[in-house]
Design an enzyme around this catalytic site. Sequence first.
Site, PDB file in Angstrom:
ATOM      1  N   GLU A   1      31.675  18.106  23.491  1.00 12.35           N
ATOM      2  CA  GLU A   1      31.316  18.895  22.304  1.00 12.35           C
ATOM      3  C   GLU A   1      30.978  17.880  21.230  1.00 12.35           C
ATOM      4  OE1 GLU A   1      34.020  22.143  21.387  1.00 12.35           O
ATOM      5  OE2 GLU A   1      34.624  22.221  23.483  1.00 12.35           O
TER       6      GLU A   1
ATOM      7  N   CYS B   1      31.624  20.061  12.401  1.00 11.46           N
ATOM      8  CA  CYS B   1      30.496  19.821  13.320  1.00 11.46           C
ATOM      9  C   CYS B   1      29.368  20.820  13.136  1.00 11.46           C
ATOM     10  CB  CYS B   1      31.004  19.842  14.757  1.00 11.46           C
ATOM     11  SG  CYS B   1      31.895  21.344  15.175  1.00 11.46           S
TER      12      CYS B   1
ATOM     13  N   GLU C   1      23.110  13.040  11.833  1.00 13.94           N
ATOM     14  CA  GLU C   1      24.310  13.711  11.314  1.00 13.94           C
ATOM     15  C   GLU C   1      24.965  12.795  10.272  1.00 13.94           C
ATOM     16  OE1 GLU C   1      27.831  13.959  13.842  1.00 13.94           O
ATOM     17  OE2 GLU C   1      27.972  16.082  13.349  1.00 13.94           O
ATOM     18  N   ILE C   2      25.225  13.337   9.078  1.00 10.27           N
ATOM     19  CA  ILE C   2      25.828  12.528   8.002  1.00 10.27           C
ATOM     20  C   ILE C   2      27.340  12.768   7.952  1.00 10.27           C
ATOM     21  CG2 ILE C   2      25.820  12.084   5.503  1.00 10.27           C
ATOM     22  CD1 ILE C   2      22.815  12.888   5.525  1.00 10.27           C
TER      23      ILE C   2
ATOM     24  N   THR D   1      27.915  12.074  19.177  1.00  9.43           N
ATOM     25  CA  THR D   1      27.001  12.036  20.324  1.00  9.43           C
ATOM     26  C   THR D   1      26.964  10.649  20.962  1.00  9.43           C
ATOM     27  OG1 THR D   1      25.741  13.898  19.484  1.00  9.43           O
ATOM     28  CG2 THR D   1      24.582  12.449  20.999  1.00  9.43           C
TER      29      THR D   1
ATOM     30  N   GLY E   1      33.523  14.929  19.778  1.00  9.39           N
ATOM     31  CA  GLY E   1      33.296  13.790  18.894  1.00  9.39           C
ATOM     32  C   GLY E   1      31.814  13.546  18.718  1.00  9.39           C
TER      33      GLY E   1
HETATM   34  P1  NAD Z   1      34.133   9.834  17.569  1.00 12.42           P
HETATM   35  O1  NAD Z   1      33.035  10.027  18.550  1.00 12.42           O
HETATM   36  O2  NAD Z   1      34.148   8.607  16.766  1.00 12.42           O
HETATM   37  O3  NAD Z   1      35.566   9.918  18.279  1.00 12.42           O
HETATM   38  C1  NAD Z   1      35.968  11.044  19.029  1.00 12.42           C
HETATM   39  C2  NAD Z   1      37.122  10.633  19.925  1.00 12.42           C
HETATM   40  O4  NAD Z   1      36.616   9.760  20.933  1.00 12.42           O
HETATM   41  C3  NAD Z   1      38.246   9.866  19.204  1.00 12.42           C
HETATM   42  O5  NAD Z   1      39.506  10.263  19.703  1.00 12.42           O
HETATM   43  C4  NAD Z   1      37.952   8.427  19.591  1.00 12.42           C
HETATM   44  O6  NAD Z   1      39.099   7.605  19.561  1.00 12.42           O
HETATM   45  C5  NAD Z   1      37.450   8.610  21.020  1.00 12.42           C
HETATM   46  N1  NAD Z   1      36.648   7.493  21.522  1.00 12.42           N
HETATM   47  C6  NAD Z   1      35.976   6.573  20.813  1.00 12.42           C
HETATM   48  N2  NAD Z   1      35.386   5.682  21.650  1.00 12.42           N
HETATM   49  C7  NAD Z   1      35.693   6.072  22.900  1.00 12.42           C
HETATM   50  C8  NAD Z   1      35.376   5.568  24.185  1.00 12.42           C
HETATM   51  N3  NAD Z   1      34.653   4.490  24.349  1.00 12.42           N
HETATM   52  N4  NAD Z   1      35.850   6.219  25.270  1.00 12.42           N
HETATM   53  C9  NAD Z   1      36.592   7.322  25.127  1.00 12.42           C
HETATM   54  N5  NAD Z   1      36.937   7.849  23.928  1.00 12.42           N
HETATM   55  C10 NAD Z   1      36.491   7.231  22.827  1.00 12.42           C
HETATM   56  O7  NAD Z   1      34.084  11.156  16.680  1.00 12.42           O
HETATM   57  P2  NAD Z   1      34.887  11.422  15.339  1.00 12.42           P
HETATM   58  O8  NAD Z   1      34.285  10.537  14.305  1.00 12.42           O
HETATM   59  O9  NAD Z   1      36.345  11.392  15.613  1.00 12.42           O
HETATM   60  O10 NAD Z   1      34.510  12.945  15.017  1.00 12.42           O
HETATM   61  C11 NAD Z   1      33.368  13.320  14.336  1.00 12.42           C
HETATM   62  C12 NAD Z   1      32.302  13.772  15.306  1.00 12.42           C
HETATM   63  O11 NAD Z   1      32.812  14.824  16.120  1.00 12.42           O
HETATM   64  C13 NAD Z   1      31.084  14.341  14.611  1.00 12.42           C
HETATM   65  O12 NAD Z   1      29.933  13.857  15.252  1.00 12.42           O
HETATM   66  C14 NAD Z   1      31.229  15.838  14.831  1.00 12.42           C
HETATM   67  O13 NAD Z   1      30.011  16.548  14.805  1.00 12.42           O
HETATM   68  C15 NAD Z   1      31.854  15.869  16.186  1.00 12.42           C
HETATM   69  N6  NAD Z   1      32.531  17.154  16.423  1.00 12.42           N
HETATM   70  C16 NAD Z   1      31.959  18.039  17.280  1.00 12.42           C
HETATM   71  C17 NAD Z   1      32.551  19.287  17.487  1.00 12.42           C
HETATM   72  C18 NAD Z   1      31.922  20.296  18.417  1.00 12.42           C
HETATM   73  O14 NAD Z   1      32.555  21.323  18.678  1.00 12.42           O
HETATM   74  N7  NAD Z   1      30.728  20.074  18.928  1.00 12.42           N
HETATM   75  C19 NAD Z   1      33.733  19.620  16.826  1.00 12.42           C
HETATM   76  C20 NAD Z   1      34.291  18.677  15.958  1.00 12.42           C
HETATM   77  C21 NAD Z   1      33.689  17.447  15.766  1.00 12.42           C
END
Ligand code: NAD
Length: 494
Positions: free
Chosen positions: A258, A292, A393-394, A238, A236
């Site tokens: 990740e 990502c 990141e946009i 950063t 998710g």
């Molecule tokens: P996000 O960080 O908003 O959420 C990711 C997950 O974390 C969700 O399931 C969310 O419910 C959970 N979450 C939120 N707050 C939490 C907390 N306090 N404690 C535990 N879990 C929590 O990310 P997103 O908007 O779902 O996804 C987009 C992001 O993911 C982008 O920044 C993208 O670059 C990144 N991403 C990275 C990779 C990689 O391989 N590096 C792959 C896909 C996506």
Amino acid sequence: MNPYDYVKKDPYKLYINGEFIVPESGETFDIINPVTNEPFAKAYKAGVKEVEMAIDAARKAFDEGPWGKMSVKERSKLLLKAAQVLDRRKEEFACIETLECGKLYGGCRYFEAEMSVDAFEYFAGKARCLEGKTVPIDDNTVNIVQWYPHGVVGEILPWNGPFMMGCQKISAILAAGNAAIVKPSSWASLSMLLLAEVFEEAGFPKGVINVVTGSGAVIGDALVKSPKVDMVAMTGGTDTGKHIIEASKDTVKEIALELGGKSPNIMFDDVDVDDAVKWARWGFTQNSGQVCVSGTRLIVQRGIYEELIEKLKEECVKQVPGDGFDPKVTLNTLIHKDHAKNVWDYIQKGKDEGARLVCGGEPYTDPELAKGNFVPITLFADVTPDMTIFQEEIFGPVLCITPFDTEEEAIAIANATEYGLAGGVFTKDMKRGLRVAQKIQSGQIYVNSYFSKAMVESAGTGWKQSGLGVAGIQKYMISKTIFIDTEDGSVPMM
Ligand code: NAD
């Protein structure tokens, strides 16, 4: 078949300890099609109580068996069975992923679904090939290094590729011998709730995989803080990753993250510009930029700078926005109106900070598109490293283009953000291509193409603020080194 025929009329249930259950609160949330912003299904929302039930079920499956005591051969057979069940249901998963995430159906069906089945097959094989090593120390010590599963793993998923990413991660978790609690994003929960049916049919023992849906701040946090969870892996943003590092400190559990990216894509002036333009466009518009590893910073040598921008603009304005089920459509919607708003805010910042708007940057006027969360492909040229749109990141179809003169300058511009996820380099000079690939501070680089094949054999690792932890199945395992003394008095006791 109409894709909506695959949608259940009743709310999708949580999957805990081998049963599909309704949470104590009975609360549900809407599942929304981002093409229209109309709800088309509901899912139950877990609370902390259900997370605790899921953790206890996973703990029991791992600590008491049968899962924790199963041979790798048996585990591998279950994973192969899951691959067969999923293979039979590929069409259904592809339709659900397209409906819920607004993606292009072709990509979901012929790429993501195939790679998801492949992940189960690959990790079924990998489970049979896990090896440790013996390390030569001296003539009176035998040293063995072994790898173990962590135990209970909480896997927290993002919304941008929940189906394929979920399958790749869960099959690795299980191949390593762990039990899992999976928490998908509330914007994209259905594929993981459906996957529970695959595990059920494949015959996995109770409690080995549990799926809980709902708020990240509530149930994600409960997973991270639980002393009964041995490891949490999160994909998710950063900022969420930083929050998890903080929230996990009292249990000192293993964390794998990740995270986000702002990946550079460098184009030297010896390239075939027409070919480079196609890759540049594909590199940041796949899934409307919600990938990502997208190449969202195009770094172009000055000799081809204006020509490339002009041709890229022609390529971008040709793309067709719309519903992902329409085969003519090449540009899908963003997942959610809140996310689209963030992207529009960044577009405004780009304009305010003085970047040159080449195309896009204004909402569509077509009323059909206005119902969804569509953002046109937006090109900004003359973007400098001090601008917000260069640094942050946009996660939408927005490209920052920056010129360079020398190879050293290109590398410096490429490395000038806090992210280190991926990167691309385009040149006919392969020595230079490899040299530059080695100097980009990222965990995954493409030379003369963009994106990997999303295969599981060679996963990338996030450098800098793009992640934490190793890639591949080792991510879900922990090592132990055992020293066996073969001679009395061989270990100094001073
Ligand atoms: P996000 O960080 O908003 O959420 C990711 C997950 O974390 C969700 O399931 C969310 O419910 C959970 N979450 C939120 N707050 C939490 C907390 N306090 N404690 C535990 N879990 C929590 O990310 P997103 O908007 O779902 O996804 C987009 C992001 O993911 C982008 O920044 C993208 O670059 C990144 N991403 C990275 C990779 C990689 O391989 N590096 C792959 C896909 C996506």
